[in-house]
Design a protein around this motif. Structure first.
Motif, mmCIF file in Angstrom:
data_model
loop_
_atom_site.group_PDB
_atom_site.id
_atom_site.type_symbol
_atom_site.label_atom_id
_atom_site.label_comp_id
_atom_site.label_asym_id
_atom_site.label_seq_id
_atom_site.Cartn_x
_atom_site.Cartn_y
_atom_site.Cartn_z
ATOM 1 N N ARG A 81 3.272 9.091 -9.058
ATOM 2 C CA ARG A 81 4.375 10.065 -9.545
ATOM 3 C C ARG A 81 4.502 9.762 -11.096
ATOM 4 N NH1 ARG A 81 6.799 10.295 -4.327
ATOM 5 N NH2 ARG A 81 8.179 8.361 -4.859
ATOM 6 N N ILE A 82 4.577 8.328 -11.436
ATOM 7 C CA ILE A 82 4.614 7.814 -12.924
ATOM 8 C C ILE A 82 3.563 7.471 -13.517
ATOM 9 C CG2 ILE A 82 7.006 6.970 -12.138
ATOM 10 C CD1 ILE A 82 6.146 4.303 -12.163
ATOM 11 N N ALA A 83 2.501 7.668 -12.933
ATOM 12 C CA ALA A 83 1.193 7.098 -13.455
ATOM 13 C C ALA A 83 1.062 7.922 -14.891
ATOM 14 C CB ALA A 83 0.040 7.498 -12.626
ATOM 15 N N LYS A 84 0.941 9.097 -15.143
ATOM 16 C CA LYS A 84 0.722 9.652 -16.272
ATOM 17 C C LYS A 84 1.770 9.379 -17.443
ATOM 18 C CE LYS A 84 -2.574 13.038 -14.439
ATOM 19 N NZ LYS A 84 -2.780 14.624 -14.323
ATOM 20 N N ASP A 85 2.942 9.461 -17.021
ATOM 21 C CA ASP A 85 4.050 9.454 -17.932
ATOM 22 C C ASP A 85 4.475 7.968 -18.513
ATOM 23 O OD1 ASP A 85 4.057 12.323 -18.178
ATOM 24 O OD2 ASP A 85 5.455 12.429 -16.551
ATOM 25 N N VAL A 86 4.161 7.172 -17.494
ATOM 26 C CA VAL A 86 4.750 5.716 -17.573
ATOM 27 C C VAL A 86 3.455 4.922 -17.810
ATOM 28 C CG1 VAL A 86 6.314 3.916 -16.806
ATOM 29 C CG2 VAL A 86 6.830 6.157 -16.604
ATOM 30 N N PRO A 127 0.533 -1.413 0.044
ATOM 31 C CA PRO A 127 -0.025 0.075 -0.036
ATOM 32 C C PRO A 127 0.879 1.264 -0.018
ATOM 33 C CG PRO A 127 -0.937 -1.546 1.583
ATOM 34 C CD PRO A 127 0.121 -2.185 1.103
ATOM 35 N N ASP A 128 2.056 1.293 0.722
ATOM 36 C CA ASP A 128 2.862 2.690 0.641
ATOM 37 C C ASP A 128 3.625 2.848 -0.446
ATOM 38 O OD1 ASP A 128 4.931 0.487 0.405
ATOM 39 O OD2 ASP A 128 5.639 1.012 2.301
ATOM 40 N N SER A 129 3.397 1.810 -1.648
ATOM 41 C CA SER A 129 3.990 2.390 -3.116
ATOM 42 C C SER A 129 2.971 3.208 -3.727
ATOM 43 C CB SER A 129 4.113 0.997 -3.796
ATOM 44 O OG SER A 129 3.148 0.034 -3.960
ATOM 45 N N ILE A 130 1.912 3.532 -3.338
ATOM 46 C CA ILE A 130 1.113 4.588 -4.053
ATOM 47 C C ILE A 130 1.458 5.782 -4.433
ATOM 48 C CG2 ILE A 130 -0.304 5.178 -1.989
ATOM 49 C CD1 ILE A 130 -1.745 4.938 -5.356
ATOM 50 N N LYS A 131 2.381 6.372 -3.492
ATOM 51 C CA LYS A 131 3.064 7.664 -3.739
ATOM 52 C C LYS A 131 3.809 7.636 -5.087
ATOM 53 C CE LYS A 131 2.538 9.630 0.607
ATOM 54 N NZ LYS A 131 3.173 10.242 1.903
ATOM 55 N N PRO A 132 4.758 6.637 -5.139
ATOM 56 C CA PRO A 132 5.758 6.394 -6.359
ATOM 57 C C PRO A 132 4.973 5.976 -7.513
ATOM 58 C CG PRO A 132 6.389 4.762 -4.816
ATOM 59 C CD PRO A 132 5.595 5.709 -4.009
ATOM 60 N N LEU A 133 3.969 5.433 -7.214
ATOM 61 C CA LEU A 133 3.051 4.812 -8.436
ATOM 62 C C LEU A 133 2.230 6.012 -9.174
ATOM 63 C CD1 LEU A 133 1.847 1.635 -7.064
ATOM 64 C CD2 LEU A 133 3.031 1.847 -9.514
#
Length: 392
Positions: free
Chosen positions: A383-388, A375-381
């Motif tokens: 950050r790269i959602a729109k561009d990756v 669950p704590d990986s939501i922040k880095p995910l």
């Protein structure tokens, strides 16, 4: 005057009665408890094909459990499974394709969870600006847990009537059947049905996912045979419990998470014959995973040509622990990980079994989802959602 027998006469009478007692004993039926360990058990024979060969009908004592099995107490089938009878019968009457010709096919996203959805913000971006006539969302949420914050956004009002689920029991498979039944009854346009975990993330945009799934006429479900641990899983309910409906050579294993065609969704909700075997309580907890056996076995036996024999939900078992696959942490998340997961090739069943099937050996379907992410990986995910993640 009352006469009392002498000690010698009593001893002689006892000697005369013993043979009669022995005859009565060996001819009397055993109690159910005494015969519980008896039955006809097909045991694997040595050979290259790994299949079970039929033995003659001989009553034998059941073999001792293999080392490593954890004995679980016998329990009757959970009552919530029996209560689904009317729901499944009603869903089973739904036609194969009742969608009006003017309406597009829909992809049903079915989340099976016991927690608030930690990646709801990422899924919101995934569905953002997507026409609602292309998809539906359904959530099976175990009612014993607290869902704070409550389901909102695209998940608001999408929780179906849910029942308790427990690992190592048939309840997880029953919950998936329940999701399929509600999705079939809710919308005639639902054409493909994707089962997802709360720790699943998308690996592509909605447009890419939708196009990939709708261009297929097969279900994406992993179907594996000849796995080293297959016999223990087949015999988890008892060495003859699956017979005669499911022979060992017909038993299959696969990922719990799949994408089914409408045809196969209807087959699942209408099935009674095979479910009557897989819903039985297990004797051995550490080999009891009906959700990873029932769907793969059923569709392999009923319509193997209609399945791709692979799941499009990526998972890493190399770093597994305690029966769970690798959990990606926030430190693992980055563009490189997403691209690596995208480029990996699914496993299409057993290579030897499918080696002569060009429709499988030539396939290279893209993974559309991946698990398990902490669950704590939501922040880095995010950050790269729109561009990756959501960019093709």
């Amino acid at each position: 005057m009352m006469l009392f027998p002498s000690p010698l006469s009593l001893f002689c009478a006892l000697l005369l009665c013993l043979p009669l007692a022995f005859i009565v004993t060996i001819n009397s039926p055993l109690s159910p408890a005494a015969t519980a360990g008896k039955g006809n058990y097909p045991l694997p024979e040595d050979g290259n094909d790994g299949k079970v060969k039929r033995k003659s009908t001989v009553t034998t004592l059941s073999p001792p459990p293999p080392i490593g099995r954890t004995k679980a107490p016998l329990q009757p089938p959970p009552p919530e499974e029996e209560d689904d009878g009317s729901l499944l019968r009603l869903a089973g009457r739904v036609g194969s394709d009742q969608r009006p010709a003017t309406k597009p096919k829909k992809l049903a996203f079915m989340f099976l969870t016991t927690t608030p959805l930690p990646f709801a913000p990422l899924w919101e971006l995934f569905f953002n600006a997507t026409p609602e006539n292309l998809y539906n969302v359904y959530v099976h949420a175990d009612p014993r847990y607290n869902y704070t914050p409550p389901f909102g956004g695209v998940f608001a009002g999408r929780v179906i009537p849910s029942k308790p689920t427990r690992r190592n029991t048939p309840t997880l498979a029953a919950a998936a059947r329940r999701l399929l039944a509600h999705a079939l009854l809710h919308d005639k346009s639902n054409y493909m049905f994707a089962l997802l975990s709360p720790l699943c993330i998308p690996l592509h945009s909605f447009g890419f996912t939708y196009k990939t799934v709708m261009n297929s006429n097969k279900s994406f479900i992993e179907i594996l045979g000849r796995e080293p641990w297959a016999y223990d899983r087949w015999a988890a309910r008892g060495d003859s419990a699956m017979l005669p409906e499911v022979r060992f050579e017909d038993f299959r294993i696969g990922s719990q998470f799949y994408i089914l065609t409408r045809k196969h969704a209807r087959i699942v909700v209408r099935d009674r014959r095979f479910w009557s075997k897989f819903k039985q309580p297990c004797l051995f907890r550490d080999t009891c995973y009906p959700e990873e056996q029932y769907f793969s076995t059923l569709l392999s036996m009923v319509d193997p040509q209609g399945c791709s024999h692979a799941t499009l939900t990526h998972v890493d078992w190399k770093g597994s622990h305690g029966g769970h696959p690798r959990m990606y942490s926030e430190h693992d998340v980055g563009p490189e990980l997403i691209l690596t997961l995208r480029n990996d090739r699914p496993r299409y069943g057993h290579e030897e079994m499918n080696g002569s099937d060009p429709s499988l050996t030539k396939r290279h379907d893209p993974f559309l989802f991946a698990r398990k992410f902490s669950p704590d990986s939501i922040k880095p995910l995010m950050r790269i959602a729109k561009d990756v993640i959501l960019k093709e």
